[in-house]
Scaffold this motif. Structure first.
Motif, PDB file in Angstrom:
ATOM      1  N   GLU A 199       0.830  -1.208   0.000  1.00 59.70           N
ATOM      2  CA  GLU A 199       0.000   0.000   0.000  1.00 59.70           C
ATOM      3  C   GLU A 199       0.863   1.255   0.000  1.00 59.70           C
ATOM      4  N   GLU A 200       2.042   1.167   0.674  1.00 56.30           N
ATOM      5  CA  GLU A 200       2.910   2.330   0.710  1.00 56.30           C
ATOM      6  C   GLU A 200       3.409   2.693  -0.684  1.00 56.30           C
ATOM      7  N   GLU A 201       3.569   1.726  -1.571  1.00 53.97           N
ATOM      8  CA  GLU A 201       4.009   1.992  -2.936  1.00 53.97           C
ATOM      9  C   GLU A 201       2.849   2.386  -3.842  1.00 53.97           C
ATOM     10  N   GLY A 202       1.632   2.380  -3.321  1.00 52.77           N
ATOM     11  CA  GLY A 202       0.487   2.785  -4.112  1.00 52.77           C
ATOM     12  C   GLY A 202      -0.129   1.684  -4.935  1.00 52.77           C
ATOM     13  N   LEU A 203       0.202   0.402  -4.694  1.00 53.73           N
ATOM     14  CA  LEU A 203      -0.361  -0.694  -5.475  1.00 53.73           C
ATOM     15  C   LEU A 203      -1.817  -0.903  -5.082  1.00 53.73           C
ATOM     16  N   ARG A 204      -2.689  -1.003  -6.103  1.00 54.04           N
ATOM     17  CA  ARG A 204      -4.099  -1.318  -5.916  1.00 54.04           C
ATOM     18  C   ARG A 204      -4.432  -2.501  -6.827  1.00 54.04           C
ATOM     19  N   LEU A 205      -5.254  -3.442  -6.287  1.00 52.07           N
ATOM     20  CA  LEU A 205      -5.586  -4.656  -7.022  1.00 52.07           C
ATOM     21  C   LEU A 205      -7.080  -4.725  -7.242  1.00 52.07           C
ATOM     22  N   ALA A 206      -7.462  -5.367  -8.360  1.00 49.42           N
ATOM     23  CA  ALA A 206      -8.879  -5.615  -8.644  1.00 49.42           C
ATOM     24  C   ALA A 206      -8.971  -6.892  -9.464  1.00 49.42           C
ATOM     25  N   THR A 207      -9.986  -7.708  -9.134  1.00 51.94           N
ATOM     26  CA  THR A 207     -10.282  -8.897  -9.952  1.00 51.94           C
ATOM     27  C   THR A 207     -11.567  -8.610 -10.720  1.00 51.94           C
ATOM     28  N   ILE A 208     -11.562  -8.958 -12.007  1.00 49.60           N
ATOM     29  CA  ILE A 208     -12.659  -8.624 -12.920  1.00 49.60           C
ATOM     30  C   ILE A 208     -13.008  -9.869 -13.709  1.00 49.60           C
ATOM     31  N   ASN A 209     -14.321 -10.169 -13.832  1.00 53.57           N
ATOM     32  CA  ASN A 209     -14.726 -11.335 -14.625  1.00 53.57           C
ATOM     33  C   ASN A 209     -14.827 -10.956 -16.088  1.00 53.57           C
ATOM     34  N   THR A 210     -15.202 -11.919 -16.918  1.00 56.17           N
ATOM     35  CA  THR A 210     -15.212 -11.698 -18.370  1.00 56.17           C
ATOM     36  C   THR A 210     -16.295 -10.724 -18.797  1.00 56.17           C
ATOM     37  N   GLU A 211     -17.312 -10.502 -17.939  1.00 56.19           N
ATOM     38  CA  GLU A 211     -18.361  -9.535 -18.284  1.00 56.19           C
ATOM     39  C   GLU A 211     -17.949  -8.105 -17.915  1.00 56.19           C
ATOM     40  N   GLY A 212     -16.764  -7.918 -17.345  1.00 56.25           N
ATOM     41  CA  GLY A 212     -16.311  -6.597 -16.980  1.00 56.25           C
ATOM     42  C   GLY A 212     -16.792  -6.123 -15.635  1.00 56.25           C
ATOM     43  N   VAL A 265      -9.712 -12.065 -14.471  1.00 53.39           N
ATOM     44  CA  VAL A 265      -8.423 -11.440 -14.710  1.00 53.39           C
ATOM     45  C   VAL A 265      -8.068 -10.602 -13.494  1.00 53.39           C
ATOM     46  N   LEU A 266      -6.777 -10.478 -13.249  1.00 53.81           N
ATOM     47  CA  LEU A 266      -6.261  -9.692 -12.137  1.00 53.81           C
ATOM     48  C   LEU A 266      -5.602  -8.446 -12.712  1.00 53.81           C
ATOM     49  N   VAL A 267      -5.985  -7.276 -12.190  1.00 52.69           N
ATOM     50  CA  VAL A 267      -5.445  -6.007 -12.660  1.00 52.69           C
ATOM     51  C   VAL A 267      -4.731  -5.333 -11.499  1.00 52.69           C
ATOM     52  N   GLY A 268      -3.458  -5.027 -11.699  1.00 51.64           N
ATOM     53  CA  GLY A 268      -2.692  -4.262 -10.716  1.00 51.64           C
ATOM     54  C   GLY A 268      -2.508  -2.843 -11.208  1.00 51.64           C
ATOM     55  N   SER A 269      -2.722  -1.876 -10.333  1.00 54.19           N
ATOM     56  CA  SER A 269      -2.635  -0.459 -10.691  1.00 54.19           C
ATOM     57  C   SER A 269      -1.581   0.207  -9.825  1.00 54.19           C
ATOM     58  N   TRP A 270      -0.565   0.835 -10.514  1.00 57.02           N
ATOM     59  CA  TRP A 270       0.546   1.486  -9.825  1.00 57.02           C
ATOM     60  C   TRP A 270       0.603   2.954 -10.216  1.00 57.02           C
ATOM     61  N   PRO A 271       0.934   3.828  -9.277  1.00 60.12           N
ATOM     62  CA  PRO A 271       1.200   5.224  -9.657  1.00 60.12           C
ATOM     63  C   PRO A 271       2.388   5.288 -10.610  1.00 60.12           C
ATOM     64  N   ALA A 272       2.283   6.170 -11.607  1.00 62.57           N
ATOM     65  CA  ALA A 272       3.351   6.258 -12.606  1.00 62.57           C
ATOM     66  C   ALA A 272       4.668   6.656 -11.976  1.00 62.57           C
ATOM     67  N   SER A 273       4.617   7.446 -10.907  1.00 63.94           N
ATOM     68  CA  SER A 273       5.857   7.908 -10.282  1.00 63.94           C
ATOM     69  C   SER A 273       6.621   6.773  -9.612  1.00 63.94           C
ATOM     70  N   SER A 274       5.898   5.845  -8.982  1.00 63.39           N
ATOM     71  CA  SER A 274       6.577   4.744  -8.303  1.00 63.39           C
ATOM     72  C   SER A 274       6.887   3.592  -9.237  1.00 63.39           C
ATOM     73  N   ALA A 275       6.247   3.556 -10.415  1.00 67.34           N
ATOM     74  CA  ALA A 275       6.496   2.457 -11.353  1.00 67.34           C
ATOM     75  C   ALA A 275       7.788   2.647 -12.122  1.00 67.34           C
ATOM     76  N   ARG A 276       8.319   3.861 -12.065  1.00 65.59           N
ATOM     77  CA  ARG A 276       9.569   4.119 -12.791  1.00 65.59           C
ATOM     78  C   ARG A 276      10.597   4.651 -11.804  1.00 65.59           C
ATOM     79  N   GLU A 277      11.770   4.167 -11.893  1.00 66.56           N
ATOM     80  CA  GLU A 277      12.843   4.573 -11.003  1.00 66.56           C
ATOM     81  C   GLU A 277      13.441   5.880 -11.499  1.00 66.56           C
ATOM     82  N   SER A 278      13.554   6.859 -10.597  1.00 65.19           N
ATOM     83  CA  SER A 278      14.126   8.147 -10.993  1.00 65.19           C
ATOM     84  C   SER A 278      15.590   7.993 -11.403  1.00 65.19           C
ATOM     85  N   ALA A 279      16.302   7.088 -10.718  1.00 58.71           N
ATOM     86  CA  ALA A 279      17.707   6.897 -11.086  1.00 58.71           C
ATOM     87  C   ALA A 279      17.839   6.409 -12.508  1.00 58.71           C
ATOM     88  N   SER A 280      16.935   5.505 -12.910  1.00 60.01           N
ATOM     89  CA  SER A 280      17.009   5.001 -14.281  1.00 60.01           C
ATOM     90  C   SER A 280      16.697   6.113 -15.273  1.00 60.01           C
TER      91      SER A 280
END
Length: 570
Positions: free
Chosen positions: A188-201, A257-272
Motif C-alpha cells: 500500500e505504501e508503494e500505491g499498489l491497488r488490485l482488482a479482480t474482474i470477470n469476463t463480463e467486466g 483477470v487480475l489487474v494491478g494499478s501502480w502510480p506512474a511515479s513509483s512504477a519508474r525509477e528516478s535513477a534510471s
C-alpha cells in the motif's frame, strides 16, 4: 591562385562532411545502446510489476481456485448420489469449509433441489443461472445480494457434465468481505491497488472494496476488454485524471483477470530516468554541435548568396533592380558563375526590352500618323465638297454633295477618335457619337433643335466602329431633316447608347414630330431611298437588328448588335 581560393572555399564543406562522418557512427552506437538499455529496463520493470501484482493477489487467487476445484468435485458427487444425500454432502462441505457460506447444485432447468440451505428454488429466470449455463465453463460472478444467503458474495460455478451433456452446475458462494480482506495491503505504501474482474467486466473484488475500484482502474478502457490484455502492461488515466501503470494477468484462465494499478511515479525509477538522460545527452550534444557548425558553414557559404540572388531576381521581376547587377561577397565558384549568368541575362533582357519599347513607340507614332493623315484627307475631301456645293447650280446637286459631305465627315470623326485613343486599336463609341452629334447638329440650318445624349462607355474595334459611325450619320441626318415642333414643347432629338451585361449594344435615335423645323425645299423631288438602303447595309455589317417605332408625337429608330473582338478579313 584560383585553385587555392577554390580549395579554401571548399574547405568548410569538407570539414562539415568529415565531422558528420566522424560523429555518425558514435551517435548511432550511442543511440542504439541507449535504446537497448531503455528496452531492457522497461521490460524488467514491467515484468517486476506483473510479478508483484500476481504475488499480492495470491491469497485471493488460491481461494477462488479452491472454490472452483471444490465445485468440480461436488459435481461428481451430484451425479453419483440422489437428492437427499446430495443435500447432506453440501451441508457437510460448508461445515468443513468456513470460508464458504453456500454450496448448491442447479440443474439445466434452473431448479435447485440440492443445496447446503436444504431448500428448493427455481432459478430459471435468474440472471446468474442464464449467464452460467450459456458460458458452458467455469465462471466467477459477483452478486450484491445472494439469492439464498442475502449477502454480497462471489459465486464460483463449475458445470456438471453427464454423457457429454451439461446437466447443470455447482455454485459455491464466497463472502465478498473475505475476498476484499485477502487483498494484500503489503504494497500500500508503494500505491499498489488490485482488482479482480470477470469476463463480463464486473469487478469481483478490489483493494478497499469493489465500490472504490473505479478510482484506480483505467477510465477510457472498457473493463470487459481487459481480458485481451493479459500479460501486458500499459499506461492509462483514471477517473481523477491521474496517470497510472497497469499490469494484467489471468487469475482464473477464461473467467477472472487480475489487474494491478501502480502510480506512474513509483512504477519508474528516478535513477534510471537520470541514467537514460545522461546516455541521451552525449549524442544529443554531438548532434547539436555538428548541426551548429554545419548550419553556420552553409549559411555563410551558400544560403546568404542564394538569398541575395533570390532577392535580386524578385526585384528584377518587379522592376525594382537598381543598377541592373548583383554582386556577391566572396561566393563559391559555382554561385559566382550563377551570379555572372544572371547579370548577363539581365543585360540581354534589358536590351531586348529597350528594343521592343522602341519598336512599339515607332509603331504607335506610325499608326497615329496614319489615322491623322486619313482624318485630314477626309476633312479635305469634305471641304472640297462644301466648296463644290456652294458653286453648284441646282438644288439636287447641292443636296447630293451635302449628303456625301456628312458621310465623309462621319468617317473622319471615327479616325480622329482612333488616333486620340491611348491604345489606338479600339474606339470609344460614346466619344465618337458625341463628337458626331455636335458636328452634325452644328451645321448651318440645324439651329433651334435641342439634341440630348445619354451615352454609355462602349469600346468597339474599327470593323464595327466604321459601320456604326456611318449608320449614325444617316440616322441623325434623317432625324434633323424630319424633326418637328410638338404641340406642347420644343423640337428635340435624343441619342442613347447602352450596353447590357450580355454584351448587347443598342443605339436609340428619337425625334419629335410636328410642324417641320426646316421648311421643305420646293425644288426637292421625291426621296431616292439611298439613305435607307445604306442604313440597312450598315446594320447588316454590324450583324444587328433594326426596329422603327412611331408613337404619338415621337419617331424612334433602334439598332441592337453584339459587340465582339476584332476579326480580320480572310
Amino acid at each position: 591562385m584560383r585553385r587555392r581560393i577554390a580549395k579554401l572555399r571548399s574547405l568548410p564543406a569538407r570539414l562539415v562532411a568529415m565531422l558528420s562522418l566522424a560523429l555518425l557512427p558514435l551517435g548511432v552506437i550511442s543511440l542504439y545502446q541507449t535504446q537497448a538499455v531503455l528496452e531492457e529496463a522497461r521490460s524488467l520493470n514491467r515484468a517486476s510489476l506483473k510479478g508483484r501484482t500476481v504475488e499480492a493477489a495470491m491469497a485471493e487467487r488460491e481461494l477462488i481456485q479452491e472454490a472452483l476445484g471444490a465445485a468440480q468435485g461436488l459435481g461428481a458427487t451430484v451425479i453419483a448420489t440422489d437428492r437427499g444425500i446430495c443435500t447432506e454432502v453440501m451441508q457437510q462441505f460448508i461445515e468443513g469449509h468456513p470460508q464458504f457460506i453456500f454450496a448448491g447444485f442447479v440443474d439445466e432447468t434452473g431448479l435447485m433441489e440440492c443445496s447446503s440451505a436444504g431448500e428448493t428454488r427455481d432459478f430459471s429466470q435468474n440472471r446468474v443461472f442464464i449467464e452460467t449455463m450459456s458460458k458452458g465453463g467455469p465462471t466467477v460472478q459477483i452478486s450484491a445480494s445472494g439469492a439464498v444467503t442475502g449477502q454480497a458474495v462471489i459465486i464460483a460455478s463449475h458445470p456438471v457434465w453427464q454423457d457429454g451433456q451439461q446437466i447443470g452446475f455447482v455454485s459455491i458462494s464466497i463472502p465478498h468481505r473475505l475476498a476484499n480482506a485477502l487483498m494484500s495491503d503489503g504494497n500500500e505504501e508503494e500505491g499498489l491497488r488490485l482488482a479482480t474482474i470477470n469476463t463480463e467486466g464486473k469487478v469481483i473484488s478490489a483493494t478497499g472494496g469493489a465500490e472504490s475500484a473505479m478510482d484506480f482502474l483505467p477510465a477510457d478502457i472498457p473493463l470487459d476488454t481487459l481480458g485481451k490484455k493479459i500479460g501486458q502492461t500499459f499506461d492509462a488515466v483514471v477517473s481523477s485524471g491521474e496517470k497510472r501503470v497497469f499490469a494484467v494477468s489471468a487469475m482464473i484462465p477464461g473467467s477472472v483477470v487480475l489487474v494491478g494499478s501502480w502510480p506512474a511515479s513509483s512504477a519508474r525509477e528516478s535513477a534510471s530516468r537520470f541514467s537514460v538522460f545522461l546516455s541521451i545527452l552525449f549524442p544529443a550534444l554531438m548532434w547539436a554541435v555538428g548541426v551548429t557548425v554545419a548550419y553556420f558553414s552553409v549559411q555563410r557559404l551558400v544560403i546568404r548568396h542564394i538569398s541575395k540572388l533570390r532577392s535580386a531576381m524578385r526585384q528584377y521581376a518587379l522592376g525594382e533592380l537598381h543598377g541592373g547587377r548583383v554582386e556577391l561577397d566572396n561566393p563559391p565558384e559555382e554561385l559566382a558563375d550563377t551570379a555572372r549568368a544572371f547579370n548577363r541575362m539581365v543585360l540581354f533582357l534589358a536590351q531586348a526590352e529597350a528594343q521592343q519599347e522602341q519598336d512599339l513607340r515607332d509603331k504607335e507614332v506610325l499608326l497615329k500618323e496614319v489615322h491623322h493623315r486619313v482624318k485630314n484627307n477626309l476633312q479635305l475631301i469634305a471641304s472640297i465638297m462644301n466648296m463644290q456645293a456652294r458653286t453648284a447650280k441646282t438644288p439636287e446637286a447641292r443636296r447630293m454633295l451635302a449628303g456625301l459631305q456628312r458621310r465623309v465627315r462621319g468617317l473622319a470623326m471615327m479616325h480622329r477618335t482612333l488616333y486620340t485613343t491611348p491604345d489606338m486599336t479600339a474606339v470609344n463609341a460614346a466619344e465618337m457619337i458625341d463628337a458626331m452629334v455636335k458636328d452634325l447638329s452644328g451645321l448651318p440650318g440645324e439651329t433651334g433643335v435641342q439634341v440630348v445624349t445619354r451615352l454609355d462607355e462602349v469600346l468597339l474595334f474599327p470593323d464595327q466602329a466604321v459601320p456604326l459611325s456611318m449608320l449614325l450619320a444617316e440616322a441623325l441626318t434623317n432625324a434633323l431633316k424630319y424633326v418637328g415642333i410638338p404641340k406642347d414643347g420644343s423640337p428635340r432629338i435624343a441619342v442613347d447608347l447602352s450596353i447590357a451585361d450580355t454584351g448587347t449594344v443598342c443605339l436609340f435615335i428619337e425625334n419629335t414630330l410636328g410642324a417641320p423645323v426646316t421648311p421643305p425645299d420646293e425644288d426637292e423631288t421625291e426621296s431616292s431611298g439611298l439613305g435607307s438602303t445604306l442604313m440597312r447595309a450598315f446594320v447588316g455589317q454590324l450583324d444587328g437588328e433594326e426596329e422603327i417605332e412611331r408613337d404619338e408625337g415621337l419617331f424612334r429608330y433602334v439598332v441592337c448588335f453584339e459587340a465582339h473582338d476584332f476579326e480580320p478579313d480572310p
